[in-house]
Write a protein that holds these residues in place. Structure first.
Motif, PDB file in Angstrom:
ATOM      1  N   LEU A   1      -5.510   6.214   5.315  1.00 17.25           N
ATOM      2  CA  LEU A   1      -6.575   6.941   4.628  1.00 17.25           C
ATOM      3  C   LEU A   1      -7.719   7.244   5.591  1.00 17.25           C
ATOM      4  O   LEU A   1      -8.010   6.457   6.487  1.00 17.25           O
ATOM      5  CB  LEU A   1      -7.127   6.098   3.464  1.00 17.25           C
ATOM      6  CG  LEU A   1      -6.187   5.841   2.306  1.00 17.25           C
ATOM      7  CD1 LEU A   1      -6.816   4.859   1.318  1.00 17.25           C
ATOM      8  CD2 LEU A   1      -5.839   7.147   1.597  1.00 17.25           C
ATOM      9  N   SER A   2      -8.383   8.379   5.378  1.00 16.73           N
ATOM     10  CA  SER A   2      -9.557   8.708   6.184  1.00 16.73           C
ATOM     11  C   SER A   2     -10.807   8.228   5.440  1.00 16.73           C
ATOM     12  O   SER A   2     -10.771   7.952   4.243  1.00 16.73           O
ATOM     13  CB  SER A   2      -9.640  10.219   6.418  1.00 16.73           C
ATOM     14  OG  SER A   2      -9.945  10.876   5.201  1.00 16.73           O
ATOM     15  N   LEU A   3     -11.921   8.139   6.145  1.00 16.56           N
ATOM     16  CA  LEU A   3     -13.171   7.728   5.506  1.00 16.56           C
ATOM     17  C   LEU A   3     -13.599   8.714   4.423  1.00 16.56           C
ATOM     18  O   LEU A   3     -14.238   8.339   3.447  1.00 16.56           O
ATOM     19  CB  LEU A   3     -14.280   7.549   6.532  1.00 16.56           C
ATOM     20  CG  LEU A   3     -14.181   6.300   7.396  1.00 16.56           C
ATOM     21  CD1 LEU A   3     -15.323   6.255   8.400  1.00 16.56           C
ATOM     22  CD2 LEU A   3     -14.186   5.042   6.547  1.00 16.56           C
ATOM     23  N   ASP A   4     -13.246  10.006   4.589  1.00 17.06           N
ATOM     24  CA  ASP A   4     -13.573  10.993   3.555  1.00 17.06           C
ATOM     25  C   ASP A   4     -12.831  10.680   2.258  1.00 17.06           C
ATOM     26  O   ASP A   4     -13.347  10.927   1.173  1.00 17.06           O
ATOM     27  CB  ASP A   4     -13.225  12.407   4.014  1.00 17.06           C
ATOM     28  CG  ASP A   4     -14.154  12.898   5.107  1.00 17.06           C
ATOM     29  OD1 ASP A   4     -15.284  12.377   5.196  1.00 17.06           O
ATOM     30  OD2 ASP A   4     -13.746  13.783   5.872  1.00 17.06           O
TER      31      ASP A   4
ATOM     32  N   HIS B   1      -7.925  -3.445   0.674  1.00 13.29           N
ATOM     33  CA  HIS B   1      -7.066  -2.894   1.716  1.00 13.29           C
ATOM     34  C   HIS B   1      -7.388  -1.430   1.978  1.00 13.29           C
ATOM     35  O   HIS B   1      -7.336  -0.978   3.122  1.00 13.29           O
ATOM     36  CB  HIS B   1      -5.589  -3.050   1.352  1.00 13.29           C
ATOM     37  CG  HIS B   1      -4.694  -2.329   2.308  1.00 13.29           C
ATOM     38  ND1 HIS B   1      -4.460  -2.786   3.589  1.00 13.29           N
ATOM     39  CD2 HIS B   1      -4.040  -1.148   2.193  1.00 13.29           C
ATOM     40  CE1 HIS B   1      -3.668  -1.932   4.217  1.00 13.29           C
ATOM     41  NE2 HIS B   1      -3.404  -0.926   3.393  1.00 13.29           N
ATOM     42  N   GLN B   2      -7.771  -0.684   0.938  1.00 20.89           N
ATOM     43  CA  GLN B   2      -8.029   0.750   1.136  1.00 20.89           C
ATOM     44  C   GLN B   2      -9.122   1.003   2.169  1.00 20.89           C
ATOM     45  O   GLN B   2      -9.138   2.029   2.823  1.00 20.89           O
ATOM     46  CB  GLN B   2      -8.359   1.439  -0.181  1.00 20.89           C
ATOM     47  CG  GLN B   2      -9.714   1.106  -0.737  1.00 20.89           C
ATOM     48  CD  GLN B   2     -10.038   1.928  -1.968  1.00 20.89           C
ATOM     49  OE1 GLN B   2      -9.201   2.657  -2.467  1.00 20.89           O
ATOM     50  NE2 GLN B   2     -11.250   1.803  -2.452  1.00 20.89           N
TER      51      GLN B   2
ATOM     52  N   CYS C   1       0.840  -1.200   0.000  1.00 19.03           N
ATOM     53  CA  CYS C   1       0.000   0.000   0.000  1.00 19.03           C
ATOM     54  C   CYS C   1       0.880   1.257   0.000  1.00 19.03           C
ATOM     55  O   CYS C   1       1.765   1.396   0.845  1.00 19.03           O
ATOM     56  CB  CYS C   1      -0.903  -0.004   1.233  1.00 19.03           C
ATOM     57  SG  CYS C   1      -1.893   1.503   1.390  1.00 19.03           S
ATOM     58  N   PRO C   2       0.621   2.194  -0.923  1.00 14.92           N
ATOM     59  CA  PRO C   2       1.418   3.425  -0.953  1.00 14.92           C
ATOM     60  C   PRO C   2       1.093   4.381   0.190  1.00 14.92           C
ATOM     61  O   PRO C   2       1.850   5.304   0.455  1.00 14.92           O
ATOM     62  CB  PRO C   2       1.049   4.049  -2.303  1.00 14.92           C
ATOM     63  CG  PRO C   2      -0.285   3.497  -2.633  1.00 14.92           C
ATOM     64  CD  PRO C   2      -0.346   2.129  -2.006  1.00 14.92           C
ATOM     65  N   HIS C   3      -0.021   4.151   0.899  1.00  7.60           N
ATOM     66  CA  HIS C   3      -0.431   5.063   1.969  1.00  7.60           C
ATOM     67  C   HIS C   3       0.097   4.651   3.343  1.00  7.60           C
ATOM     68  O   HIS C   3       0.350   5.506   4.179  1.00  7.60           O
ATOM     69  CB  HIS C   3      -1.955   5.163   2.022  1.00  7.60           C
ATOM     70  CG  HIS C   3      -2.556   5.586   0.718  1.00  7.60           C
ATOM     71  ND1 HIS C   3      -2.451   6.865   0.223  1.00  7.60           N
ATOM     72  CD2 HIS C   3      -3.228   4.877  -0.213  1.00  7.60           C
ATOM     73  CE1 HIS C   3      -3.043   6.931  -0.942  1.00  7.60           C
ATOM     74  NE2 HIS C   3      -3.525   5.734  -1.234  1.00  7.60           N
ATOM     75  N   CYS C   4       0.207   3.330   3.591  1.00  8.22           N
ATOM     76  CA  CYS C   4       0.626   2.887   4.924  1.00  8.22           C
ATOM     77  C   CYS C   4       1.837   1.950   4.895  1.00  8.22           C
ATOM     78  O   CYS C   4       2.420   1.688   5.942  1.00  8.22           O
ATOM     79  CB  CYS C   4      -0.533   2.196   5.648  1.00  8.22           C
ATOM     80  SG  CYS C   4      -1.010   0.617   4.938  1.00  8.22           S
ATOM     81  N   GLY C   5       2.192   1.436   3.723  1.00  4.99           N
ATOM     82  CA  GLY C   5       3.364   0.567   3.613  1.00  4.99           C
ATOM     83  C   GLY C   5       3.118  -0.891   3.949  1.00  4.99           C
ATOM     84  O   GLY C   5       4.050  -1.696   3.915  1.00  4.99           O
ATOM     85  N   LEU C   6       1.878  -1.268   4.280  1.00  2.00           N
ATOM     86  CA  LEU C   6       1.583  -2.665   4.594  1.00  2.00           C
ATOM     87  C   LEU C   6       1.400  -3.479   3.315  1.00  2.00           C
ATOM     88  O   LEU C   6       0.871  -2.979   2.331  1.00  2.00           O
ATOM     89  CB  LEU C   6       0.311  -2.762   5.440  1.00  2.00           C
ATOM     90  CG  LEU C   6       0.408  -2.211   6.854  1.00  2.00           C
ATOM     91  CD1 LEU C   6      -0.958  -2.213   7.522  1.00  2.00           C
ATOM     92  CD2 LEU C   6       1.397  -3.025   7.668  1.00  2.00           C
TER      93      LEU C   6
END
Length: 165
Positions: free
Chosen positions: A126-129, A119-120, A56-61
């Protein structure tokens, strides 16, 4: 969550014989691609494409990358299968026997159905928005806003159609 593997392996090869000319040339324009990409984004199939690692590019997992019918990839939450009625419409993913993932859409799942989660939807980065898991509710709210505006403007549909003769 264990080590995940990328199951996507291209299986295209040139066709010998008279049908060889039916294979598109490398780099040939494919008009359906832009529509497929839009559909993939709406479905959340925005996973990293091979040969990049399924991270994941947002959290690295790491996630479980699966190809979709639109030719894009979705990053699924590894080893997580949940009852489909608990997952917001548009975020219910299923994997066919060939390993391709498909989005269940907004339809109500049948009783007892299970699905995979992208995963997103579970990403801590990431926020729910940003995820917008309730897109269908946003669409209903937007339509109601348009209806309310038409009603106040007097442009709402008339009760009866005028006699056109």
């Amino acid at each position: 969550m264990g080590d995940t593997q990328d199951t996507h392996e291209p299986n295209l090869f040139p066709v010998p014989g008279p049908d060889g000319h039916r294979q598109p040339a490398p780099g040939a324009p494919r008009p359906w691609e832009s529509m497929d990409r839009r559909q993939a984004v709406r479905d959340g199939a925005t996973g990293p494409e091979p040969p990049a690692r399924p991270v994941c590019p947002h959290c690295g997992l790491p996630g479980e990358r699966r190809p979709t019918y639109t030719g894009q990839h979705v990053l699924l939450e590894p080893l997580l299968t949940v009852p489909a009625h608990l997952v917001p419409g548009g975020h219910r993913w299923h994997v066919d026997p060939g390993g391709q993932a498909w989005n269940g859409g907004l339809d109500e799942p049948p009783p007892g159905a299970t699905c995979r989660v992208p995963h997103q939807l579970t990403c801590p980065g990431l926020s729910l928005d940003e995820i917008r898991p309730w897109r269908w509710l946003d669409a209903v709210r937007e339509e109601n806003a348009r209806r309310a505006l038409r009603q106040t403007d007097g442009t709402a549909c008339p009760e009866a159609l005028p006699d056109a003769g």
